[in-house]
Design an enzyme around this catalytic site. Structure first.
Site, mmCIF file in Angstrom:
data_model
loop_
_atom_site.group_PDB
_atom_site.id
_atom_site.type_symbol
_atom_site.label_atom_id
_atom_site.label_comp_id
_atom_site.label_asym_id
_atom_site.label_seq_id
_atom_site.Cartn_x
_atom_site.Cartn_y
_atom_site.Cartn_z
ATOM 1 N N SER A 1 21.912 59.865 51.484
ATOM 2 C CA SER A 1 21.230 58.592 51.251
ATOM 3 C C SER A 1 20.340 58.244 52.443
ATOM 4 C CB SER A 1 22.258 57.471 51.051
ATOM 5 O OG SER A 1 21.639 56.199 51.047
ATOM 6 N N TYR B 1 28.824 51.852 50.590
ATOM 7 C CA TYR B 1 27.983 52.990 50.228
ATOM 8 C C TYR B 1 27.327 53.587 51.470
ATOM 9 C CZ TYR B 1 24.222 55.556 47.826
ATOM 10 O OH TYR B 1 23.354 56.526 47.371
#
Length: 219
Positions: A111, A124
């Site tokens: 990410s 996350y």
């Protein structure tokens, strides 16, 4: 063939339908069931009838909330899917590949939150940032065996995980204003990067995180 792993038959049918040639082999399983990681690798191997060359870790989930409002259960769920499962499945596969005496390629979906802070997704971001450490460590540890380990960092894509985000017109406009290419990513935009990292074309690349973000990090 390609073994597709998902928890539900509906997900597997949807994935298999993407390849009319029928090369997708569906395998229902829960990747977060860490006690059976070796068994899952063995099942995938049995489904193909031969050794496994590589793995792509694409399972995901999301929880949006201010950091101070994140419950313990949500934190643990994100860690289980985005960090624990990829680590233990890759180590299980690596053991299998070592027994065969053959190298492998491992591709993790990382990410951009490993490089930039984004509000309201602390679990996350924590899991994906830790995953970058896993990518680099495994790349160094496994290089001698010929195994390569890399990651892809998608930008803003229209998926189930971002549906709630883009349902907010103001937030969607904020995102698009910051993407130099002026559009959201489509899952198909990741295919080339995945194939590249799995293939001999990237044979001297390991321990890297490749952004596929329409220029978001550069902007």
């Amino acid at each position: 063939g390609v073994v597709a792993v998902a928890r539900t038959e509906a997900q597997l049918k949807e994935t298999a339908a993407l390849d009319p040639a029928g090369r997708v082999i569906p395998l229902p399983a829960d990747v977060a069931d860490l006690d059976h990681a070796d068994q899952l690798i063995a099942s995938a191997r049995g489904a193909t009838g031969g050794p496994l060359d590589g793995i792509v870790h694409a399972a995901g989930t999301q929880y949006r909330a201010a950091a101070a409002a994140v419950p313990v259960a949500a934190w643990r769920d994100l860690m289980a899917i985005h960090l624990d499962a990829p680590f233990f499945l890759s180590t299980a596969l690596h053991r299998d590949q070592l027994r065969d005496g053959r190298p492998g390629t491992h591709v993790f979906i990382g990410s951009l939150t490993s490089a930039r802070g984004i509000a309201n997704i602390a679990p996350y971001a924590a899991a994906k940032s830790a995953l970058l450490g896993v990518i680099r460590t495994l790349a160094v540890e496994w290089a001698a065996s010929g195994t390569r380990v890399n990651g892809i960092a998608p930008g803003y894509f229209r998926t189930e995980l971002t549906a709630d985000l883009f349902a907010d017109p103001d937030r969607a406009a904020w995102v698009l204003d910051r993407v130099p290419m002026g559009r959201l990513g489509d899952p198909a935009d990741l295919a080339g990067a995945v194939v590249f990292l799995l293939s001999p074309a990237s044979g001297y690349i390991t321990g890297q995180l490749l952004p596929v973000d329409g220029g978001w990090l550069a902007g």
